[in-house]
Design a protein around this motif. Structure first.
Motif, PDB file in Angstrom:
ATOM      1  N   MET A  72      -6.511  31.097   4.750  1.00 20.20           N
ATOM      2  CA  MET A  72      -6.321  32.034   3.361  1.00 20.20           C
ATOM      3  C   MET A  72      -6.203  31.314   2.442  1.00 20.20           C
ATOM      4  N   GLN A  75      -9.557  30.310   1.146  1.00 20.69           N
ATOM      5  CA  GLN A  75      -9.821  31.455   0.278  1.00 20.69           C
ATOM      6  C   GLN A  75      -9.174  31.615  -1.151  1.00 20.69           C
ATOM      7  N   VAL A  78     -10.867  29.170  -4.007  1.00 24.17           N
ATOM      8  CA  VAL A  78     -11.997  29.395  -4.818  1.00 24.17           C
ATOM      9  C   VAL A  78     -11.828  29.854  -6.088  1.00 24.17           C
ATOM     10  N   ASP A  79     -10.594  30.358  -6.372  1.00 23.44           N
ATOM     11  CA  ASP A  79     -10.322  30.700  -7.748  1.00 23.44           C
ATOM     12  C   ASP A  79     -10.299  29.408  -8.741  1.00 23.44           C
ATOM     13  N   GLY A 146     -12.435  28.812   5.218  1.00 17.32           N
ATOM     14  CA  GLY A 146     -11.971  29.997   4.426  1.00 17.32           C
ATOM     15  C   GLY A 146     -12.689  29.988   2.909  1.00 17.32           C
ATOM     16  N   GLU A 149     -16.354  31.113   3.172  1.00 21.33           N
ATOM     17  CA  GLU A 149     -16.621  32.418   3.532  1.00 21.33           C
ATOM     18  C   GLU A 149     -16.240  33.110   2.244  1.00 21.33           C
ATOM     19  N   GLU A 150     -15.227  32.780   1.580  1.00 18.79           N
ATOM     20  CA  GLU A 150     -14.865  33.514   0.330  1.00 18.79           C
ATOM     21  C   GLU A 150     -15.969  33.615  -0.594  1.00 18.79           C
ATOM     22  N   ARG A 153     -18.615  35.725   0.007  1.00 20.56           N
ATOM     23  CA  ARG A 153     -18.324  37.096  -0.183  1.00 20.56           C
ATOM     24  C   ARG A 153     -18.459  37.493  -1.822  1.00 20.56           C
ATOM     25  N   ARG A 154     -17.874  36.592  -2.734  1.00 21.82           N
ATOM     26  CA  ARG A 154     -18.185  36.776  -4.094  1.00 21.82           C
ATOM     27  C   ARG A 154     -19.601  36.772  -4.711  1.00 21.82           C
TER      28      ARG A 154
END
Length: 182
Positions: A72, A75, A78-79, A146, A149-150, A153-154
């Motif tokens: 997590m 994930q 990524v920001d 994490g 995969e994020e 998704r984005r």
């Protein structure tokens, strides 16, 4: 000696500094404390051995050895990655986004940690090698899983599934991450 860029190193430093309730000396070497005192320069290079000890300490003392928490964390990172390198994300194209992160990853470590085995329109196979001890390698790879995969998704990937098909910490010769999406 291998190094990590300050833009990644600083997250661990901030977390350790914020947790004054933890006895970090259980996890760190005396030479690590200097990095917790001064300013971390985003563009400077820091020793991977210190980063590794920071990561193992955080895994144990903060995450309670939970790899789901580490995943997590990846994930959420990524920001920060996209704030530094917004051009990594190509909305509508997970394949291109992964290719871009591979190129930019070289700016985060001064050695190869991520090697493309295969990237197609609906899946990718990537080899990870942080060259750390077993626990630290497992944590670093889980964090990368994490984050990647994020990113998929984005970029528009649907039904994203990511898993390790080979694991050095379990005796395999290499660590391979497979990501599938629709």
């Amino acid at each position: 000696m291998k190094h990590v860029c300050g833009s990644l190193f600083v997250d661990y430093v901030r977390l350790i500094r914020s947790r004054k309730d933890i006895d970090w000396s259980r996890y760190l070497e005396p030479e690590d404390s200097g990095f917790l005192q001064g300013r971390v320069d985003d563009s400077a290079w820091y020793p991977i051995a210190t980063y590794e000890r920071f990561g193992v300490g955080i895994l144990s003392a903060v995450a309670g050895n939970s790899l789901a928490t580490v995943r997590m964390w990846g994930q959420f990172q990524v920001d920060a990655m996209l704030r530094l390198r917004p051009d990594i994300l190509e909305v509508g194209d997970p394949r291109e986004s992964l290719m871009r992160v591979v190129v930019h990853r070289k700016g985060f470590f001064d050695y190869d940690v991520l090697t493309v085995k295969e990237i197609l329109d609906d899946h990718a196979r990537l080899q990870l090698n942080y060259a750390m001890n077993g626990v630290a390698e497992l944590a670093a790879c889980s964090q990368a899983l994490g984050a990647l995969e994020e990113l998929v998704r984005r970029a528009g990937g649907q039904n994203v599934r990511a898993a390790f098909t080979e694991r050095t910490w379990e005796g395999d010769a290499r660590t391979v991450l497979e990501i599938n999406w629709a």
